[in-house]
Write a protein that holds these residues in place. Structure first.
Motif, PDB file in Angstrom:
ATOM      1  N   SER A   1      41.708   9.012  -9.235  1.00 26.69           N
ATOM      2  CA  SER A   1      43.019   8.427  -8.929  1.00 26.69           C
ATOM      3  C   SER A   1      43.816   9.063  -8.135  1.00 26.69           C
ATOM      4  CB  SER A   1      43.541   7.870 -10.315  1.00 26.69           C
ATOM      5  OG  SER A   1      44.911   7.273 -10.142  1.00 26.69           O
ATOM      6  N   LEU A   2      43.991  10.539  -8.499  1.00 22.89           N
ATOM      7  CA  LEU A   2      44.879  11.335  -7.880  1.00 22.89           C
ATOM      8  C   LEU A   2      44.450  11.766  -6.346  1.00 22.89           C
ATOM      9  CD1 LEU A   2      45.724  14.177 -10.633  1.00 22.89           C
ATOM     10  CD2 LEU A   2      47.570  12.516  -9.631  1.00 22.89           C
ATOM     11  N   ALA A   3      43.289  11.619  -6.363  1.00 20.72           N
ATOM     12  CA  ALA A   3      42.776  11.987  -5.005  1.00 20.72           C
ATOM     13  C   ALA A   3      42.936  10.619  -4.066  1.00 20.72           C
ATOM     14  CB  ALA A   3      41.009  12.016  -5.098  1.00 20.72           C
ATOM     15  N   ARG A   4      42.979   9.429  -4.473  1.00 21.24           N
ATOM     16  CA  ARG A   4      43.303   8.387  -3.574  1.00 21.24           C
ATOM     17  C   ARG A   4      44.726   8.216  -3.524  1.00 21.24           C
ATOM     18  NH1 ARG A   4      39.367   5.589  -7.257  1.00 21.24           N
ATOM     19  NH2 ARG A   4      41.136   5.187  -8.575  1.00 21.24           N
ATOM     20  N   GLN A   5      45.460   8.619  -4.336  1.00 26.83           N
ATOM     21  CA  GLN A   5      47.128   8.473  -4.165  1.00 26.83           C
ATOM     22  C   GLN A   5      47.722   9.622  -3.436  1.00 26.83           C
ATOM     23  OE1 GLN A   5      48.730   7.880  -8.060  1.00 26.83           O
ATOM     24  NE2 GLN A   5      47.718   5.992  -8.497  1.00 26.83           N
ATOM     25  N   GLU A   6      47.179  10.908  -3.956  1.00 30.70           N
ATOM     26  CA  GLU A   6      47.765  12.286  -3.271  1.00 30.70           C
ATOM     27  C   GLU A   6      46.795  12.956  -2.089  1.00 30.70           C
ATOM     28  OE1 GLU A   6      50.575  12.885  -4.210  1.00 30.70           O
ATOM     29  OE2 GLU A   6      50.883  11.330  -5.767  1.00 30.70           O
ATOM     30  N   ASN A   7      45.946  12.312  -1.796  1.00 32.02           N
ATOM     31  CA  ASN A   7      44.825  13.152  -0.960  1.00 32.02           C
ATOM     32  C   ASN A   7      45.871  13.026   0.623  1.00 32.02           C
ATOM     33  OD1 ASN A   7      42.749  13.610   1.260  1.00 32.02           O
ATOM     34  ND2 ASN A   7      42.028  14.436  -0.488  1.00 32.02           N
TER      35      ASN A   7
ATOM     36  N   GLY B   1      44.694  14.409   3.475  1.00 29.11           N
ATOM     37  CA  GLY B   1      43.780  14.040   4.618  1.00 29.11           C
ATOM     38  C   GLY B   1      43.634  12.503   4.652  1.00 29.11           C
ATOM     39  N   MET B   2      43.291  11.915   3.527  1.00 30.33           N
ATOM     40  CA  MET B   2      43.025  10.385   3.790  1.00 30.33           C
ATOM     41  C   MET B   2      44.591   9.576   4.058  1.00 30.33           C
ATOM     42  SD  MET B   2      41.820   8.073   0.463  1.00 30.33           S
ATOM     43  CE  MET B   2      40.385   9.043   0.244  1.00 30.33           C
ATOM     44  N   GLN B   3      45.543   9.972   3.518  1.00 29.72           N
ATOM     45  CA  GLN B   3      46.909   9.405   4.031  1.00 29.72           C
ATOM     46  C   GLN B   3      47.151   9.705   5.590  1.00 29.72           C
ATOM     47  OE1 GLN B   3      49.681  10.493   1.486  1.00 29.72           O
ATOM     48  NE2 GLN B   3      49.042   9.977  -0.258  1.00 29.72           N
ATOM     49  N   LEU B   4      46.775  10.927   5.989  1.00 33.78           N
ATOM     50  CA  LEU B   4      46.928  11.106   7.342  1.00 33.78           C
ATOM     51  C   LEU B   4      45.815  10.246   8.436  1.00 33.78           C
ATOM     52  CD1 LEU B   4      48.025  12.869   9.807  1.00 33.78           C
ATOM     53  CD2 LEU B   4      46.122  14.566   9.525  1.00 33.78           C
ATOM     54  N   ASN B   5      44.717  10.252   8.018  1.00 27.56           N
ATOM     55  CA  ASN B   5      43.827   9.305   8.711  1.00 27.56           C
ATOM     56  C   ASN B   5      44.315   7.706   8.787  1.00 27.56           C
ATOM     57  OD1 ASN B   5      41.894  11.382   9.075  1.00 27.56           O
ATOM     58  ND2 ASN B   5      40.875  10.928   7.296  1.00 27.56           N
ATOM     59  N   GLN B   6      44.693   7.157   7.749  1.00 25.08           N
ATOM     60  CA  GLN B   6      45.208   5.869   7.780  1.00 25.08           C
ATOM     61  C   GLN B   6      46.621   5.599   8.547  1.00 25.08           C
ATOM     62  OE1 GLN B   6      46.061   5.234   3.478  1.00 25.08           O
ATOM     63  NE2 GLN B   6      44.050   4.895   2.896  1.00 25.08           N
TER      64      GLN B   6
END
Length: 326
Positions: A260-266, A268-273
């Motif tokens: 859950s933390l990886a989905r919300q706080e990652n 790198g993933m947010q930058l790609n989005q």
């Protein structure tokens, strides 16, 4: 012994500034002496703050964030009127009154031509709107990139700090071991000199002492390397003693909590989005080029003796201009 300073000045704030400089200078002088003799404790959190405040990579990321903000302002400038002005001046030799005379050029006339054009965009197929939104999205991407840079600097700083803590402990233990072996070697030497111990045992102790000193020198080299790596991230630090970091038990949380933390706080993933959203805005802007663009154009001009001695000519016009690329 008591030392007194007497300062007199006509400026009211000068005495205060001088005393403050003396106070700071004395504080730094005595603090430097204290640090040299007794290194101060420095926590891992303090080292991380030094890194975030002084590291050039973090500063560059923050400046790029400001650059992205200015890019949004630049895109919004298309909403504002665009003003252009031209002015030409010179001499002309085309006087109509000189026709049929011996001097066909006649007398030169001083001429000029001035023009001011104001253009206001009315519609461009939402190209400007899409560009503004795209650059807003890039601002978010710049924020995430700065966050990734900070996280990397923190990760590297923590690793370098732990290396320094381990190297300081190893150096301290190696120093104590050298002291113990030195004491034993001195006793063996005295006993060997008195004939109570053999020469072979004395040579064995000397070899162990040499090995202990070599280990101590190796730990000192490791400490110097760890300190250089840490200061490359934090800047120059005063002499300090690293503190034992707090330990964290990763099994204290369930695996789902980490997902859950990886989905919300990652970041790198947010930058790609965020980059994907910016590309979608760019695609919308490209689609807007299939529409015609409309703009309002206001023009005012004035000329003097252009094309002959015709005097001053003034004019103004207003029109709606439509452009369409086929």
């Amino acid at each position: 012994m008591v030392i007194r300073f007497y300062l007199r000045s006509s400026a009211p704030g000068l005495t205060y500034r001088v005393m403050r400089c003396l106070l700071w200078g004395g504080t730094l002088l005595f603090s430097g002496t204290a640090w040299a003799s007794n290194p101060m404790p420095l926590s891992m959190e303090t080292a991380a703050l030094f890194a975030l405040h002084k590291n050039p990579d973090v500063m560059i990321a923050l400046e790029k964030n400001k650059q992205a903000d200015f890019a949004v302002t630049e895109a919004r400038s298309s909403y504002y009127p665009q003003i252009s002005a031209t002015f030409k001046a010179g001499q002309e030799y085309n006087d109509p009154s000189a026709a049929g005379t011996l001097d066909p050029l006649g007398q030169p006339s001083q001429s000029y031509d001035a023009k001011v054009i104001v253009t206001q965009l009315l519609f461009d197929g939402f190209v400007t709107d899409s560009e503004v939104e795209r650059r807003k999205q890039l601002v978010q991407s710049a924020d995430l990139q700065a966050r990734i840079t900070m996280e990397k600097i923190l990760y590297d700083t923590i690793g370098a700090y732990v290396d320094v803590w381990r190297a300081q402990r190893a150096q301290s233990e190696a120093g104590r071991f050298v002291d113990v072996v030195t004491g034993i070697a001195n006793k063996i030497k005295l006993m060997a000199a008195a004939g109570a111990e053999s020469k072979t045992k004395k040579e064995y102790v000397d070899s162990r002492l040499a090995a202990a000193k070599s280990t101590k020198n190796s730990t000192e080299a490791d400490l110097a390397k760890a300190l250089s790596e840490l200061e490359s991230l934090t800047g120059v630090l005063p002499p300090f003693e690293a503190q034992r970091p707090e330990q964290f038990d990763p099994t204290a949380r369930q695996m789902d909590a980490y997902f859950s933390l990886a989905r919300q706080e990652n970041a790198g993933m947010q930058l790609n989005q965020s980059d994907r959203a910016a590309l979608e805005r760019q695609e919308e802007g490209q689609s807007g080029k299939y529409f015609p663009s409309l703009s309002l154009q206001l023009e005012a001009k004035q000329s003097q003796d252009v094309g002959g001695r015709v005097g001053r000519v003034r004019g103004a016009s207003a029109m709606v201009v439509m452009n369409y690329n086929i």
